[in-house]
Design a protein around this motif. Structure first.
Motif, PDB file in Angstrom:
ATOM      1  N   VAL A  67      70.017  48.332  20.517  1.00 34.50           N
ATOM      2  CA  VAL A  67      68.886  47.941  21.372  1.00 34.50           C
ATOM      3  C   VAL A  67      69.318  46.816  22.308  1.00 34.50           C
ATOM      4  CG1 VAL A  67      66.567  46.921  21.405  1.00 34.50           C
ATOM      5  CG2 VAL A  67      67.116  48.710  19.733  1.00 34.50           C
ATOM      6  N   ALA A  68      70.026  45.818  21.774  1.00 32.78           N
ATOM      7  CA  ALA A  68      70.493  44.699  22.592  1.00 32.78           C
ATOM      8  C   ALA A  68      71.420  45.183  23.706  1.00 32.78           C
ATOM      9  CB  ALA A  68      71.199  43.661  21.724  1.00 32.78           C
ATOM     10  N   ALA A  69      72.286  46.118  23.396  1.00 27.73           N
ATOM     11  CA  ALA A  69      73.198  46.654  24.407  1.00 27.73           C
ATOM     12  C   ALA A  69      72.419  47.375  25.506  1.00 27.73           C
ATOM     13  CB  ALA A  69      74.212  47.597  23.760  1.00 27.73           C
ATOM     14  N   TRP A  70      71.408  48.136  25.117  1.00 23.96           N
ATOM     15  CA  TRP A  70      70.598  48.826  26.110  1.00 23.96           C
ATOM     16  C   TRP A  70      69.849  47.821  26.981  1.00 23.96           C
ATOM     17  CZ3 TRP A  70      65.407  49.181  27.293  1.00 23.96           C
ATOM     18  CH2 TRP A  70      65.079  50.142  28.248  1.00 23.96           C
ATOM     19  N   LEU A  71      69.259  46.807  26.363  1.00 24.16           N
ATOM     20  CA  LEU A  71      68.561  45.775  27.143  1.00 24.16           C
ATOM     21  C   LEU A  71      69.521  45.126  28.139  1.00 24.16           C
ATOM     22  CD1 LEU A  71      66.417  44.164  24.316  1.00 24.16           C
ATOM     23  CD2 LEU A  71      65.546  45.428  26.296  1.00 24.16           C
ATOM     24  N   GLY A  72      70.739  44.821  27.671  1.00 24.37           N
ATOM     25  CA  GLY A  72      71.743  44.229  28.550  1.00 24.37           C
ATOM     26  C   GLY A  72      72.100  45.140  29.711  1.00 24.37           C
ATOM     27  N   SER A  73      72.179  46.441  29.440  1.00 26.25           N
ATOM     28  CA  SER A  73      72.508  47.387  30.513  1.00 26.25           C
ATOM     29  C   SER A  73      71.388  47.474  31.550  1.00 26.25           C
ATOM     30  CB  SER A  73      72.802  48.780  29.934  1.00 26.25           C
ATOM     31  OG  SER A  73      71.603  49.418  29.530  1.00 26.25           O
ATOM     32  N   GLN A  74      70.192  47.035  31.178  1.00 28.97           N
ATOM     33  CA  GLN A  74      69.049  47.015  32.095  1.00 28.97           C
ATOM     34  C   GLN A  74      68.923  45.663  32.796  1.00 28.97           C
ATOM     35  OE1 GLN A  74      67.357  50.038  32.463  1.00 28.97           O
ATOM     36  NE2 GLN A  74      69.092  50.566  31.172  1.00 28.97           N
ATOM     37  N   GLY A  75      69.891  44.751  32.538  1.00 29.15           N
ATOM     38  CA  GLY A  75      69.895  43.451  33.189  1.00 29.15           C
ATOM     39  C   GLY A  75      69.115  42.375  32.464  1.00 29.15           C
ATOM     40  N   MET A  76      68.660  42.651  31.269  1.00 26.74           N
ATOM     41  CA  MET A  76      67.889  41.677  30.500  1.00 26.74           C
ATOM     42  C   MET A  76      68.775  40.973  29.485  1.00 26.74           C
ATOM     43  SD  MET A  76      64.489  43.905  29.769  1.00 26.74           S
ATOM     44  CE  MET A  76      64.807  45.555  30.361  1.00 26.74           C
ATOM     45  N   THR A  77      68.411  39.763  29.139  1.00 25.40           N
ATOM     46  CA  THR A  77      69.133  39.042  28.099  1.00 25.40           C
ATOM     47  C   THR A  77      68.146  38.593  27.032  1.00 25.40           C
ATOM     48  OG1 THR A  77      68.913  36.935  29.276  1.00 25.40           O
ATOM     49  CG2 THR A  77      70.923  38.200  29.671  1.00 25.40           C
ATOM     50  N   GLY A  78      68.656  38.433  25.849  1.00 28.83           N
ATOM     51  CA  GLY A  78      67.832  37.979  24.733  1.00 28.83           C
ATOM     52  C   GLY A  78      68.717  37.678  23.550  1.00 28.83           C
ATOM     53  N   ARG A  79      68.091  37.271  22.465  1.00 37.68           N
ATOM     54  CA  ARG A  79      68.821  36.978  21.236  1.00 37.68           C
ATOM     55  C   ARG A  79      68.571  38.105  20.239  1.00 37.68           C
ATOM     56  NH1 ARG A  79      67.369  31.974  18.424  1.00 37.68           N
ATOM     57  NH2 ARG A  79      65.372  33.018  18.368  1.00 37.68           N
ATOM     58  N   LEU A  80      69.603  38.415  19.460  1.00 34.80           N
ATOM     59  CA  LEU A  80      69.435  39.455  18.437  1.00 34.80           C
ATOM     60  C   LEU A  80      68.262  39.130  17.521  1.00 34.80           C
ATOM     61  CD1 LEU A  80      73.117  40.298  17.449  1.00 34.80           C
ATOM     62  CD2 LEU A  80      71.526  41.716  18.753  1.00 34.80           C
ATOM     63  N   ALA A  81      68.070  37.845  17.218  1.00 36.34           N
ATOM     64  CA  ALA A  81      66.986  37.436  16.328  1.00 36.34           C
ATOM     65  C   ALA A  81      65.603  37.708  16.929  1.00 36.34           C
ATOM     66  CB  ALA A  81      67.121  35.953  15.986  1.00 36.34           C
ATOM     67  N   ASP A  82      65.534  37.921  18.245  1.00 36.49           N
ATOM     68  CA  ASP A  82      64.256  38.182  18.898  1.00 36.49           C
ATOM     69  C   ASP A  82      63.913  39.663  18.980  1.00 36.49           C
ATOM     70  OD1 ASP A  82      63.794  35.487  19.310  1.00 36.49           O
ATOM     71  OD2 ASP A  82      64.648  35.493  21.329  1.00 36.49           O
ATOM     72  N   ILE A  83      64.823  40.524  18.516  1.00 36.77           N
ATOM     73  CA  ILE A  83      64.573  41.970  18.523  1.00 36.77           C
ATOM     74  C   ILE A  83      64.039  42.365  17.153  1.00 36.77           C
ATOM     75  CG2 ILE A  83      65.598  44.265  18.747  1.00 36.77           C
ATOM     76  CD1 ILE A  83      67.753  42.939  20.538  1.00 36.77           C
ATOM     77  N   HIS A  84      62.876  42.980  17.154  1.00 36.98           N
ATOM     78  CA  HIS A  84      62.236  43.376  15.899  1.00 36.98           C
ATOM     79  C   HIS A  84      62.138  44.886  15.834  1.00 36.98           C
ATOM     80  CE1 HIS A  84      61.255  39.194  15.212  1.00 36.98           C
ATOM     81  NE2 HIS A  84      60.941  39.148  16.492  1.00 36.98           N
ATOM     82  N   LEU A  85      62.634  45.446  14.738  1.00 37.63           N
ATOM     83  CA  LEU A  85      62.603  46.888  14.517  1.00 37.63           C
ATOM     84  C   LEU A  85      61.480  47.260  13.565  1.00 37.63           C
ATOM     85  CD1 LEU A  85      66.393  47.609  13.903  1.00 37.63           C
ATOM     86  CD2 LEU A  85      65.126  47.888  16.032  1.00 37.63           C
ATOM     87  N   ILE A  86      60.899  48.422  13.791  1.00 36.66           N
ATOM     88  CA  ILE A  86      59.873  48.961  12.908  1.00 36.66           C
ATOM     89  C   ILE A  86      60.249  50.407  12.628  1.00 36.66           C
ATOM     90  CG2 ILE A  86      57.418  49.482  12.633  1.00 36.66           C
ATOM     91  CD1 ILE A  86      57.057  47.357  14.988  1.00 36.66           C
ATOM     92  N   LEU A  87      60.472  50.734  11.387  1.00 35.87           N
ATOM     93  CA  LEU A  87      60.795  52.104  11.004  1.00 35.87           C
ATOM     94  C   LEU A  87      59.593  52.991  11.299  1.00 35.87           C
ATOM     95  CD1 LEU A  87      62.853  53.988   9.654  1.00 35.87           C
ATOM     96  CD2 LEU A  87      61.811  53.398   7.477  1.00 35.87           C
TER      97      LEU A  87
END
Length: 75
Positions: A47-67
């Motif tokens: 998810v972080a890699a995809w966000l980065g490819s869209q020009g966005m930055t963030g922290r891994l700790a800020d990405i929340h997954l829901i099964l």
């Protein structure tokens, strides 16, 4: 990032606070279908890699997954 759930894959919903250049902080969300063999951390990095490819930055700790159980299956 969304797609149909194939055998041996798992679908997750995700959300995150990200930084968009020229815009500031923003709330992003979506879904990802990943191989069942991927661990939670690997899915987060995808998810972080995809966000980065869209020009966005963030922290891994800020990405929340829901099964998403039974995603893509008729109920």
């Amino acid at each position: 990032m969304a797609g149909s759930t194939a055998p041996n894959t798992i679908e997750y919903a995700w959300h995150a606070w990200v930084t968009v250049p020229g815009e500031g902080r923003a709330f992003a969300h979506g879904t990802i279908t990943a191989p069942a063999a991927f661990c939670w951390d690997r899915v987060t990095r995808e998810v972080a890699a995809w966000l980065g490819s869209q020009g966005m930055t963030g922290r891994l700790a800020d990405i929340h997954l829901i099964l998403v159980p039974n995603a893509g299956k008729a109920v």
